[in-house]
Design a protein around this motif. Structure first.
Motif, PDB file in Angstrom:
ATOM      1  N   GLY A   8      20.887  21.155  22.603  1.00 14.49           N
ATOM      2  CA  GLY A   8      21.472  20.037  22.698  1.00 14.49           C
ATOM      3  C   GLY A   8      21.123  18.552  21.867  1.00 14.49           C
ATOM      4  O   GLY A   8      21.887  17.722  21.721  1.00 14.49           O
ATOM      5  N   GLY A   9      20.183  18.813  21.084  1.00 17.26           N
ATOM      6  CA  GLY A   9      19.637  17.572  20.502  1.00 17.26           C
ATOM      7  C   GLY A   9      20.450  17.526  19.153  1.00 17.26           C
ATOM      8  O   GLY A   9      21.123  18.589  18.677  1.00 17.26           O
ATOM      9  N   GLY A  10      20.143  16.406  18.535  1.00  8.58           N
ATOM     10  CA  GLY A  10      20.789  16.126  17.199  1.00  8.58           C
ATOM     11  C   GLY A  10      20.916  14.637  16.896  1.00  8.58           C
ATOM     12  O   GLY A  10      19.877  13.816  17.375  1.00  8.58           O
ATOM     13  N   LEU A  11      21.680  14.446  16.055  1.00  7.55           N
ATOM     14  CA  LEU A  11      21.791  12.987  15.432  1.00  7.55           C
ATOM     15  C   LEU A  11      22.963  12.063  15.913  1.00  7.55           C
ATOM     16  O   LEU A  11      23.876  12.565  15.808  1.00  7.55           O
ATOM     17  N   VAL A  12      22.679  11.055  16.405  1.00 11.79           N
ATOM     18  CA  VAL A  12      23.723  10.287  17.238  1.00 11.79           C
ATOM     19  C   VAL A  12      23.429   8.812  16.712  1.00 11.79           C
ATOM     20  O   VAL A  12      22.553   8.433  16.552  1.00 11.79           O
ATOM     21  N   GLN A  13      24.656   7.973  16.828  1.00 12.24           N
ATOM     22  CA  GLN A  13      24.357   6.563  16.480  1.00 12.24           C
ATOM     23  C   GLN A  13      24.194   5.802  17.726  1.00 12.24           C
ATOM     24  O   GLN A  13      24.253   6.098  18.997  1.00 12.24           O
ATOM     25  N   PRO A  14      23.434   4.804  17.584  1.00 15.04           N
ATOM     26  CA  PRO A  14      23.218   3.973  18.897  1.00 15.04           C
ATOM     27  C   PRO A  14      24.556   3.573  19.724  1.00 15.04           C
ATOM     28  O   PRO A  14      25.427   3.403  19.072  1.00 15.04           O
ATOM     29  N   GLY A  15      24.199   3.772  20.873  1.00 13.03           N
ATOM     30  CA  GLY A  15      25.323   3.629  21.781  1.00 13.03           C
ATOM     31  C   GLY A  15      25.915   4.868  22.087  1.00 13.03           C
ATOM     32  O   GLY A  15      26.772   4.987  23.087  1.00 13.03           O
ATOM     33  N   GLY A  16      25.737   5.806  21.524  1.00 15.74           N
ATOM     34  CA  GLY A  16      26.268   7.334  21.711  1.00 15.74           C
ATOM     35  C   GLY A  16      25.485   8.073  22.795  1.00 15.74           C
ATOM     36  O   GLY A  16      24.636   7.523  23.541  1.00 15.74           O
ATOM     37  N   SER A  17      26.133   9.384  23.143  1.00 16.77           N
ATOM     38  CA  SER A  17      25.499  10.167  24.031  1.00 16.77           C
ATOM     39  C   SER A  17      25.238  11.282  23.629  1.00 16.77           C
ATOM     40  O   SER A  17      25.694  12.152  22.538  1.00 16.77           O
ATOM     41  N   LEU A  18      24.196  12.001  24.307  1.00 19.98           N
ATOM     42  CA  LEU A  18      23.927  13.529  24.115  1.00 19.98           C
ATOM     43  C   LEU A  18      23.761  14.150  25.511  1.00 19.98           C
ATOM     44  O   LEU A  18      23.238  13.347  26.430  1.00 19.98           O
ATOM     45  N   ARG A  19      23.754  15.226  25.535  1.00 25.72           N
ATOM     46  CA  ARG A  19      23.506  16.261  26.774  1.00 25.72           C
ATOM     47  C   ARG A  19      22.636  17.242  26.168  1.00 25.72           C
ATOM     48  O   ARG A  19      22.988  18.269  25.687  1.00 25.72           O
ATOM     49  N   LEU A  20      21.470  17.265  26.562  1.00 21.54           N
ATOM     50  CA  LEU A  20      20.147  18.198  26.483  1.00 21.54           C
ATOM     51  C   LEU A  20      20.508  19.102  27.776  1.00 21.54           C
ATOM     52  O   LEU A  20      20.662  18.918  28.896  1.00 21.54           O
ATOM     53  N   SER A  21      19.861  20.555  27.349  1.00 21.58           N
ATOM     54  CA  SER A  21      20.081  21.517  28.362  1.00 21.58           C
ATOM     55  C   SER A  21      18.711  22.172  28.276  1.00 21.58           C
ATOM     56  O   SER A  21      18.324  22.357  27.016  1.00 21.58           O
ATOM     57  N   CYS A  22      18.358  22.762  29.276  1.00 21.43           N
ATOM     58  CA  CYS A  22      17.012  23.546  29.202  1.00 21.43           C
ATOM     59  C   CYS A  22      17.262  24.824  30.213  1.00 21.43           C
ATOM     60  O   CYS A  22      17.601  24.640  31.230  1.00 21.43           O
ATOM     61  N   ALA A  23      17.273  25.976  29.333  1.00 22.93           N
ATOM     62  CA  ALA A  23      17.440  27.268  30.167  1.00 22.93           C
ATOM     63  C   ALA A  23      16.072  27.944  30.330  1.00 22.93           C
ATOM     64  O   ALA A  23      15.561  28.461  29.394  1.00 22.93           O
ATOM     65  N   ALA A  24      15.921  28.302  31.558  1.00 25.35           N
ATOM     66  CA  ALA A  24      14.885  29.186  32.070  1.00 25.35           C
ATOM     67  C   ALA A  24      15.175  30.668  32.078  1.00 25.35           C
ATOM     68  O   ALA A  24      16.202  30.888  32.648  1.00 25.35           O
ATOM     69  N   SER A  25      14.543  31.452  31.272  1.00 29.51           N
ATOM     70  CA  SER A  25      14.722  32.938  31.481  1.00 29.51           C
ATOM     71  C   SER A  25      13.537  33.781  31.718  1.00 29.51           C
ATOM     72  O   SER A  25      12.466  33.334  31.439  1.00 29.51           O
ATOM     73  N   GLY A  26      13.800  35.020  31.972  1.00 30.62           N
ATOM     74  CA  GLY A  26      12.698  35.931  32.166  1.00 30.62           C
ATOM     75  C   GLY A  26      12.445  36.291  33.584  1.00 30.62           C
ATOM     76  O   GLY A  26      13.493  36.217  34.413  1.00 30.62           O
ATOM     77  N   SER A  27      11.287  36.752  34.286  1.00 29.44           N
ATOM     78  CA  SER A  27      11.052  37.226  35.591  1.00 29.44           C
ATOM     79  C   SER A  27      11.031  36.183  36.424  1.00 29.44           C
ATOM     80  O   SER A  27       9.689  35.847  36.827  1.00 29.44           O
ATOM     81  N   ILE A  28      12.011  35.331  36.778  1.00 25.93           N
ATOM     82  CA  ILE A  28      12.023  34.228  37.590  1.00 25.93           C
ATOM     83  C   ILE A  28      12.211  34.522  39.201  1.00 25.93           C
ATOM     84  O   ILE A  28      13.293  35.246  39.450  1.00 25.93           O
ATOM     85  N   PHE A  29      11.480  34.044  39.945  1.00 26.16           N
ATOM     86  CA  PHE A  29      11.703  34.243  41.219  1.00 26.16           C
ATOM     87  C   PHE A  29      12.139  32.823  41.945  1.00 26.16           C
ATOM     88  O   PHE A  29      13.313  33.024  42.570  1.00 26.16           O
TER      89      PHE A  29
END
Length: 121
Positions: A8-29
């Motif tokens: 979700g990262g990238g280049l935005v202008q001041p005052g703009g918005s971004l939404r970052l995401s982080c997905a966990a994967s693997g053998s998760i309990f």
């Protein structure tokens, strides 16, 4: 083994918005807390926000009122909604999570690889 992958990262202008995401994967309990950190060039890595397993949240003073952290437990994902972005928000943003995988009876710490956020006109 558990992996955290930011997007979700990238280049935005001041005052703009971004939404970052982080997905966990693997053998998760289970996943305890999930956090976002950031590191600007030449600076120390700093804490940005945290969300607990009970959905309690905390934010650095520099982002309060502008950023919102949330999680989707069904998808093992944490998000960071960033609004009213400023040039000083420019940094590599890292996901951090405390995770118990199925091969262990205790929690371990994991870091993502980071995603670049650049705020510039």
């Amino acid at each position: 083994q558990v992996q955290l992958v930011e997007s979700g990262g990238g280049l935005v202008q001041p005052g703009g918005s971004l939404r970052l995401s982080c997905a966990a994967s693997g053998s998760i309990f289970s996943i305890n807390t999930m956090s976002w950190y950031r590191q600007a060039p030449g600076k120390q890595r700093e804490w940005v926000a945290t969300i607990t397993s009970g959905d309690s949240t905390g934010y650095a003073d520099s982002v309060k009122g502008r950023f919102t952290i949330s999680r989707d437990n069904a998808k093992n994902t944490v998000h960071l909604q960033m609004n009213s972005l400023k040039p000083e928000d420019t940094a590599v943003y890292y996901c951090y999570a405390i995770v118990k995988d199925r091969s262990r009876s205790y929690f371990r710490n994991y870091w993502g690889q980071g995603t670049q956020v650049t705020v510039s006109s």
